[in-house]
Design a protein around this motif. Structure first.
Motif, short mmCIF file in Angstrom:
data_model
loop_
_atom_site.label_atom_id
_atom_site.label_comp_id
_atom_site.label_asym_id
_atom_site.label_seq_id
_atom_site.Cartn_x
_atom_site.Cartn_y
_atom_site.Cartn_z
N ARG A 1 0.83 -1.20 0.00
CA ARG A 1 0.00 0.00 0.00
C ARG A 1 0.87 1.26 0.00
O ARG A 1 0.61 2.22 -0.72
CB ARG A 1 -0.94 -0.01 1.20
CG ARG A 1 -1.90 1.16 1.25
CD ARG A 1 -2.94 1.00 2.35
NE ARG A 1 -3.98 0.06 1.96
CZ ARG A 1 -4.19 -1.13 2.52
NH1 ARG A 1 -3.40 -1.54 3.49
NH2 ARG A 1 -5.15 -1.92 2.12
N LYS A 2 1.95 1.24 0.77
CA LYS A 2 2.85 2.39 0.81
C LYS A 2 3.59 2.55 -0.51
O LYS A 2 3.73 3.67 -1.03
CB LYS A 2 3.85 2.22 1.96
CG LYS A 2 3.21 2.27 3.34
CD LYS A 2 4.23 2.01 4.44
CE LYS A 2 3.58 2.01 5.81
NZ LYS A 2 4.56 1.68 6.88
N GLU B 1 1.16 3.85 -3.29
CA GLU B 1 0.83 5.26 -3.14
C GLU B 1 1.99 6.16 -3.55
O GLU B 1 1.80 7.17 -4.24
CB GLU B 1 0.44 5.55 -1.68
CG GLU B 1 -0.90 4.95 -1.28
CD GLU B 1 -1.21 5.13 0.19
OE1 GLU B 1 -0.31 5.64 0.92
OE2 GLU B 1 -2.32 4.77 0.63
N ARG B 2 3.20 5.78 -3.17
CA ARG B 2 4.37 6.62 -3.48
C ARG B 2 4.67 6.61 -4.98
O ARG B 2 5.02 7.64 -5.57
CB ARG B 2 5.58 6.16 -2.67
CG ARG B 2 5.40 6.33 -1.18
CD ARG B 2 6.61 5.81 -0.42
NE ARG B 2 7.67 6.80 -0.37
CZ ARG B 2 8.06 7.43 0.74
NH1 ARG B 2 7.43 7.18 1.90
NH2 ARG B 2 9.05 8.29 0.72
N ARG C 1 2.05 8.64 -6.85
CA ARG C 1 2.21 10.08 -6.64
C ARG C 1 3.04 10.71 -7.76
O ARG C 1 2.86 11.86 -8.10
CB ARG C 1 2.85 10.30 -5.27
CG ARG C 1 2.73 11.71 -4.71
CD ARG C 1 3.34 11.76 -3.31
NE ARG C 1 2.67 10.82 -2.41
CZ ARG C 1 3.26 10.23 -1.38
NH1 ARG C 1 4.55 10.44 -1.14
NH2 ARG C 1 2.58 9.42 -0.60
#
Length: 515
Positions: free
Chosen positions: A251-252, A255-256, A259
């Motif tokens: 998930r991290k 998302e990164r 972005r």
């Protein structure tokens, strides 16, 4: 358990690891004198001290990979395939040594360590063939004297973040495809298992030397923890990041990468289930469940974690399964014929005990699950696999615990079984044991399993490289290895060519101007 032939008498794990690494061409400085201590789960002893990549050094490593990509993308794809073929040859020659290293660093039984290297060899064969089959499409066009087509170009630098449980095979799924697609690879192995990555890099360098003309930096390693991984994930020069690990980690990463509008290939958690129907061949089911649930000490993303059994066969199957759980050998696979090796570390053991405690609180009956061989190996974490009979799919059953815990549930109707199967956040792998074709086809239909992998009359683990590997929901949606997974490592381009003497516009648009 009997002593396994081939164990080196009087040789420590650290000494054997050093001998293997040196024999494969890894510089001694790469596994001694560093700050990252590597411990073998077999004994708990320190077996190496690996220098780490500083977060501030990541940008330079990626810059080196970017320069390699600029050159490598110009090499014709079949020639790129030749490099991967040579890598496969090096892996064949070093299969015994690299497989042994997997066992020593990860704790897998010997056949599984060798099987992981065989998986690398197989994907090299697949990718070599793929290098002559990277294709686009010719597309019908509505404009006269026009041709429209689709083609695929190399994406760039591919970041690969791999997990401890398959320390080299999952890298190969990504890297073999990326290389033939024209990409460079920056690899961040699990901080728990950097030694197999160092060995693999040495074998790649052997293949590159034989190939000749491989740009420096085509494969680079980043050894370190979270900060190093974040620097890789955040760099805009890495258009594709493939990450294997927990859902929380994915998930991290997702998302990164999103972005900065990069692309993620996520292979995350798998809370996999098998359904045993009234028509099942129970002998096949029993053997398949035993391997799928206990193999690799329950530390596969495709490990069987939920067994959904019909009321009519529950009492015929589950007591036999309990007997196998109580009798199966647990121990050091280097010095014995045990089928269950250790958990990777203390954290994994504590996570298992926490889950079993939650299962008891939720009304579950726990069989097994205790620590074994603690007196002879206090820093190693061997456990008896746990079979847990649950009254309902609640509490820890919904979560993935990376340990050998099998939750067993009853069902009455096939619709109920499918609802249980799909009623978790993860969606990686699944299977059904049935000879009733209605149930088989129902399981494989759009209203059946919602997982990326759906098997019949076999367990959910042990995927072959020919099929695209990956899952849905919180498993991340990524696909690696076979089928058309290669497209994730390339960029698609649609082109149209006007070979006529007029300029018809699409959709019948008229835009006439005086020239």
């Amino acid at each position: 358990m009997n002593e396994r032939p081939g164990a080196v008498a009087g040789t420590s794990v650290a000494e054997e690891v050093a001998a293997i690494l040196s024999g494969l061409g890894v510089d001694k400085a790469a596994f001694t004198g560093g700050t990252r201590v590597v411990r073998s789960p077999l004994t708990g002893e320190a077996i190496a001290a690996v220098p780490e990549t500083a977060p501030s050094e990541v940008a330079a490593v990626i810059g080196k990979a970017e320069a390699a990509f600029q050159a490598w993308r110009k090499v014709p794809a079949p020639q790129r395939g030749e490099l991967v073929r040579l890598l496969g040859e090096e892996l064949r020659a070093a299969k015994a040594e690299l497989g042994r290293l997997v066992t020593l660093e990860v704790g897998k039984i010997v056949s599984e360590g060798l099987g992981e290297v065989q998986e690398m060899i197989d994907i090299c064969d697949f990718a070599t063939g793929l290098s002559r089959q990277i294709y686009g499409l010719t597309i019908a066009t509505e404009r006269a004297d026009h041709r429209m087509m689709e083609q695929w170009h190399p994406a760039g630098v591919v970041g690969v973040i791999s997990a401890f449980n398959f320390p080299v095979a999952v890298w190969s799924w990504n890297a073999a495809l990326a290389f033939v697609c024209g990409d460079a690879v920056v690899w961040k192995p699990s901080e728990k298992t950097p030694l197999t990555a160092l060995a693999t890099q040495a074998l790649f360098q052997r293949a590159a030397k034989r190939f000749g003309g491989v740009p420096d930096g085509l494969l680079t390693l980043l050894i370190g923890g979270r900060e190093v991984g974040e620097a890789l994930v955040d760099d805009p020069r890495v258009p594709v990041v493939s990450a294997t690990g927990s859902t929380a980690m994915g998930r991290k990463v997702g998302e990164r990468v999103a972005r900065r509008f990069g692309r993620s290939i996520l292979e995350l958690g798998g809370n996999n289930a098998s359904i045993v129907t009234p028509s099942a061949d129970l002998d096949i089911a029993l053997r398949a469940v035993a391997f799928a649930a206990m193999g690799t000490a329950g530390q596969r993303c495709t490990t069987l974690r939920r067994l959904i059994v019909h009321d009519s066969v529950y009492d015929a199957l589950v007591p036999k399964l309990k007997k196998i759980y109580g009798a199966i050998g647990v121990g050091n696979p280097v010095t014995s014929d045990a089928l269950i090796g250790p958990l990777i570390d203390k954290g994994a053991y504590e996570g298992m005990q926490k889950a079993l405690g939650a299962a008891r609180s939720a009304g579950g009956t726990v069989h097994g699950g205790g620590r074994e061989r603690e007196a002879e190996a206090p820093e190693a974490y061997y456990v008896r696999p746990a079979l847990v009979e649950m009254p309902a799919q609640t509490g820890p059953v919904i979560e993935e615990t990376f340990a050998p815990i099998l939750y067993v549930l009853r069902y009455r109707s096939f619709e109920e079984a499918i609802a249980l199967q799909n009623g978790v956040p993860q969606g990686l792998s699944s299977s059904v044991f049935a000879t009733d074709m209605r149930e088989v086809e129902g399981f494989l239909s759009a209203t059946g399993s919602d997982c990326g992998i759906a098997n019949v009359n076999m367990g959910p683990s042990g995927a072959e490289i020919g099929g695209a590997f990956g899952g849905e929901k919180e498993t991340g949606g990524g696909r690696e290895s076979g089928s058309d997974a290669w497209k994730a490592y390339m960029r698609r381009q649609t082109s149209a060519i006007n070979y006529g003497r007029t300029l018809p516009l699409a959709q019948g648009v008229k835009f006439d101007v005086e020239g």
